[in-house]
Design a protein around this motif. Sequence first.
Motif, short mmCIF file in Angstrom:
data_model
loop_
_atom_site.label_atom_id
_atom_site.label_comp_id
_atom_site.label_asym_id
_atom_site.label_seq_id
_atom_site.Cartn_x
_atom_site.Cartn_y
_atom_site.Cartn_z
N LEU A 678 0.82 -1.22 0.00
CA LEU A 678 0.00 0.00 0.00
C LEU A 678 0.85 1.26 0.00
N SER A 679 2.07 1.19 0.48
CA SER A 679 2.95 2.36 0.45
C SER A 679 3.24 2.79 -0.99
N GLY A 680 3.23 1.85 -1.92
CA GLY A 680 3.48 2.20 -3.32
C GLY A 680 2.24 2.21 -4.19
N PHE A 681 1.22 1.41 -3.81
CA PHE A 681 0.07 1.21 -4.69
C PHE A 681 -1.23 1.77 -4.12
N PHE A 682 -1.16 2.79 -3.26
CA PHE A 682 -2.40 3.35 -2.71
C PHE A 682 -3.25 4.03 -3.78
N GLU A 747 -9.27 0.61 6.93
CA GLU A 747 -9.20 1.32 8.19
C GLU A 747 -7.86 1.12 8.89
N ILE A 748 -7.13 0.07 8.52
CA ILE A 748 -5.86 -0.21 9.17
C ILE A 748 -4.69 0.20 8.28
N ARG A 749 -4.84 0.04 7.01
CA ARG A 749 -3.69 0.21 6.13
C ARG A 749 -3.76 1.48 5.28
N LEU A 750 -4.82 1.65 4.50
CA LEU A 750 -4.86 2.73 3.52
C LEU A 750 -4.83 4.09 4.19
N VAL A 751 -5.66 4.28 5.21
CA VAL A 751 -5.70 5.57 5.89
C VAL A 751 -4.37 5.87 6.56
N GLU A 752 -3.71 4.83 7.02
CA GLU A 752 -2.43 5.00 7.72
C GLU A 752 -1.30 5.38 6.77
N LEU A 753 -1.29 4.83 5.54
CA LEU A 753 -0.12 4.93 4.68
C LEU A 753 -0.28 5.92 3.53
N ALA A 754 -1.49 6.19 3.08
CA ALA A 754 -1.68 7.14 1.97
C ALA A 754 -1.48 8.56 2.47
N PRO A 755 -0.90 9.45 1.65
CA PRO A 755 -0.75 10.85 2.06
C PRO A 755 -2.12 11.48 2.30
N PRO A 756 -2.27 12.31 3.35
CA PRO A 756 -3.57 12.93 3.63
C PRO A 756 -4.11 13.73 2.46
N TYR A 757 -3.22 14.46 1.75
CA TYR A 757 -3.71 15.27 0.63
C TYR A 757 -4.16 14.41 -0.53
N PHE A 758 -3.69 13.14 -0.60
CA PHE A 758 -4.19 12.24 -1.64
C PHE A 758 -5.67 11.94 -1.42
N LEU A 759 -6.05 11.66 -0.17
CA LEU A 759 -7.46 11.38 0.12
C LEU A 759 -8.31 12.61 -0.15
N SER A 767 -16.85 6.02 -1.46
CA SER A 767 -15.58 5.47 -0.98
C SER A 767 -14.74 6.56 -0.32
N ARG A 768 -14.68 7.73 -0.94
CA ARG A 768 -13.90 8.81 -0.34
C ARG A 768 -14.49 9.22 1.00
N ASP A 769 -15.82 9.29 1.11
CA ASP A 769 -16.45 9.67 2.38
C ASP A 769 -16.12 8.66 3.46
N LEU A 770 -16.13 7.36 3.11
CA LEU A 770 -15.81 6.34 4.09
C LEU A 770 -14.36 6.48 4.57
N LEU A 771 -13.46 6.72 3.63
CA LEU A 771 -12.05 6.85 4.02
C LEU A 771 -11.81 8.09 4.87
N ASN A 772 -12.47 9.19 4.54
CA ASN A 772 -12.30 10.40 5.35
C ASN A 772 -12.86 10.20 6.76
N GLN A 773 -13.96 9.47 6.88
CA GLN A 773 -14.48 9.16 8.21
C GLN A 773 -13.49 8.31 9.00
N LEU A 774 -12.87 7.34 8.33
CA LEU A 774 -11.88 6.52 9.01
C LEU A 774 -10.67 7.34 9.42
N ARG A 775 -10.27 8.29 8.56
CA ARG A 775 -9.12 9.12 8.90
C ARG A 775 -9.43 10.01 10.09
N GLU A 776 -10.63 10.60 10.10
CA GLU A 776 -11.02 11.45 11.23
C GLU A 776 -11.09 10.64 12.52
N GLY A 777 -11.59 9.41 12.41
CA GLY A 777 -11.64 8.56 13.60
C GLY A 777 -10.26 8.22 14.11
N ALA A 778 -9.34 7.99 13.19
CA ALA A 778 -7.97 7.68 13.60
C ALA A 778 -7.31 8.89 14.25
#
Length: 802
Positions: A678-682, A747-759, A767-778
């Motif tokens: 995921l560090s390379g293929f997010f 929730e464990i990998r993508l939000v952790e490793l992808a750059p915030p500005y990418f999301l 999908s973007r809304d779900l990821l942003n919710q996961l990021r805010e929760g983290a």
Amino acid sequence: MKLLDWILSSVLGWGWNSPLYSRQAWVGGAWLGVSRTGCHTDASQSCWQVLWTATMASGLAEESEPSLGESELAVNPFDGLPFSSCYYELLEQRRALPIWAARFLFLEHLENSPTGVVLVSGEPGSGKSTQIPQWCAEFALARGFQTGQVIVTQPYPLAAVSLASRVADEMDLTLGHEIGYSIPQEDCTGPNTMLRFCWDRLLLQEVASTRGPGAWSVLILDEAQERSVASDLLQGLLRDTRLRDLPGDPRVIVVTDPALEPKLQAFWGNSPIVRVPREAGENPTLTYKDTVPTDLVEAACQAVLELYRQEEAPGDVLVYLPSEEEISLCCETLSRELGVLAVPGPPPRILPLHPGCGQAVQAVYEDTGRSVQKIVVTHWLADFSFSLPSIQHVIDSGRELRSVYNPRIRAESQVLRPISKCQAEARLLRARGSPPGKSLCPHTKQKLHTSPKNLLPQASLLSGSCLRLYSKSNLELEAPPLPYPKVYEENLSSLVLLLMRKQIAEPGECHFLDRPAPEALMQALEDLDYLAALDDNGDLSDLGIILSEFPLPPELAKALLASCEFNCVDEMLTLAAMLTAAPGFSRPPQCAEEAALRRALEHADGDHSSLIQVYEAFAQSGADEAWCQARGLNWAALCRARQLRAELLELMQRIELPLTQPAFGSQQNRRDLQRALLSGFFLKVARDTDGTGNYLLLTHKHVAQLSSDCCYRSRRAPARPPAWVLYHSFSIAKHNCLCVVSEIQPEIRLVELAPPYFLSNLPPSESRDLLNQLREGAAEAEPGAEPEAPSPQEYGDSCVMQ
């Protein structure tokens, strides 16, 4: 011998016992055993000019083979050994090539070009690709190879191998010693190699890491009309280089089809051009179809069968089809139908010719004699490369299937399109047969027999024929004049990375024969920025410099570097090699037993881990070819993957990156491997929108399905597709498919490793809304808290949607 003796003693000041002898003088197509190590004439008087004058003045060895006394003196200047009898046979064939009519003009321009650049324009089959490298090697030998090898670039690796084999035969030298080639995962060169054929992209990687144009005496950019990205970029980097001011006075030769000549003349300014005269003789008889057949494979097969119904020995046939899949289908159909037809004499050999054939392509050059005919089935690979001298008939489908990258959606599309007028003309000329300038072995053309029921007139059979499976109006109205520049059709991320690396080594400007689309360059820069390959100023970061060292796409190189942090280097090395060289099975399973053997290689975590498991099983089998065949695996591709893995390991050791011990299969290793990927293929993530396997890609709103050979599709019910997946590639074709897929936990990998500005930059979607919710929760979680890892039971069956 008196004339030569006088030239050496009076003009050059050499005696027969002079210690200056160690190289032989070239006279009239043969090297005589009088040699030198250097030239003490004034620097303004070139040694080559004197030898060239001697060649013009003497007709020795031009009329016939040398006598016994002379042959004792005829030794090869490159290895010091006497020439074999085969050398003289091939020399006679070389002299019959159209390019030899321009030999002295080429040598004159090579010596005196004011820019150090010479353009050569000639039709396919004229001998350009085999003779010019030899003449340049003689030119460099006369100057003592002051600045290195003679290097010849080719747009396709297989063409480099084929040409190196042929030239080694013609020069009576050993392949791998004086003559060599460099292609991915195979370097057939040695310390004494003075003439090297190489894939143009490999040379571009070498040039990008050095100051100046590189270490070579003569650089030959062959097949420039193919418009490969590397060839275009090498010309752009070299255009403003003042070659005549560089140490050693190197030369650049650009070889092209006449159709691209005006564009290259405008690009290179006042560089001299050598035009190869057209081969004398009748042109092939040309026939068009009124309409384009709906089934090109069936139409091509019927045309071949018609030739064999008319003629007992119609001569060798060359069939052009759009894609490798159609080539395979055509070969199978012809094998079956010709067996039913009961052709008199030995059955014809049906030979595919495409990049997937590997070293097996050399079979198209084998001398089968007059009794055994050949039917070669190919595509765009043989438009300009691979001249086959025995071809009498060409069947041209007029279509090609190409992968075209779309930067807006970061995906490749399989585009079926008309070939260019330049390609159509090149295919037509194949039917004339060509002198064996590019073939591996000398051939004897078959004597044709005629029949009152010929599809084509008797005269046309003797001069060759070309059947175009399309109308003349299709060619005139639909076909572009030249092949499309590849710089318009490829992902430019690797190109931009190399250009920025070259800017570090030597700042300057790069010119383009055709400038890439601005949006393609912007997308490449954006992707490199996401991968942290650029710093705040837009220059290469330290990480970007390391990424440019690897012969991998930037995202795969980033995943390999991330594995150093996540302690899974051994597994990522294997995966990087497999994704590059052997990304899957070569064909669908042919029986239930083979399907069962394949299922035993599948891994619960998905296709990426399955590839690692395949490689390890291959290694444990001792790289057994029969083991691969029983499972539908490409043995040659797996061997290349093993070689590439060794190269990547050596590279990581050279730049002192940390390595780890193998731990494949452990729970921690599975999590670490997913983090590294995921560090390379997010950028390559998709979500199942309805639980039925319809995946919405994260970076745009295209919907795709899992490919037919994906391990999740072979699972038994009630297994369901995973909710979130990471994929290696996405292609828009008949079925929009995700290839090489593995499940992830966003929730464990993508939000952790992808750059915030990418999301933040993702297009609006659920999908973007779900990821942003996961990021805010983290972000609201306690600092330093580790996310809860999935249980072993969850990892045990990756098909169950979480």
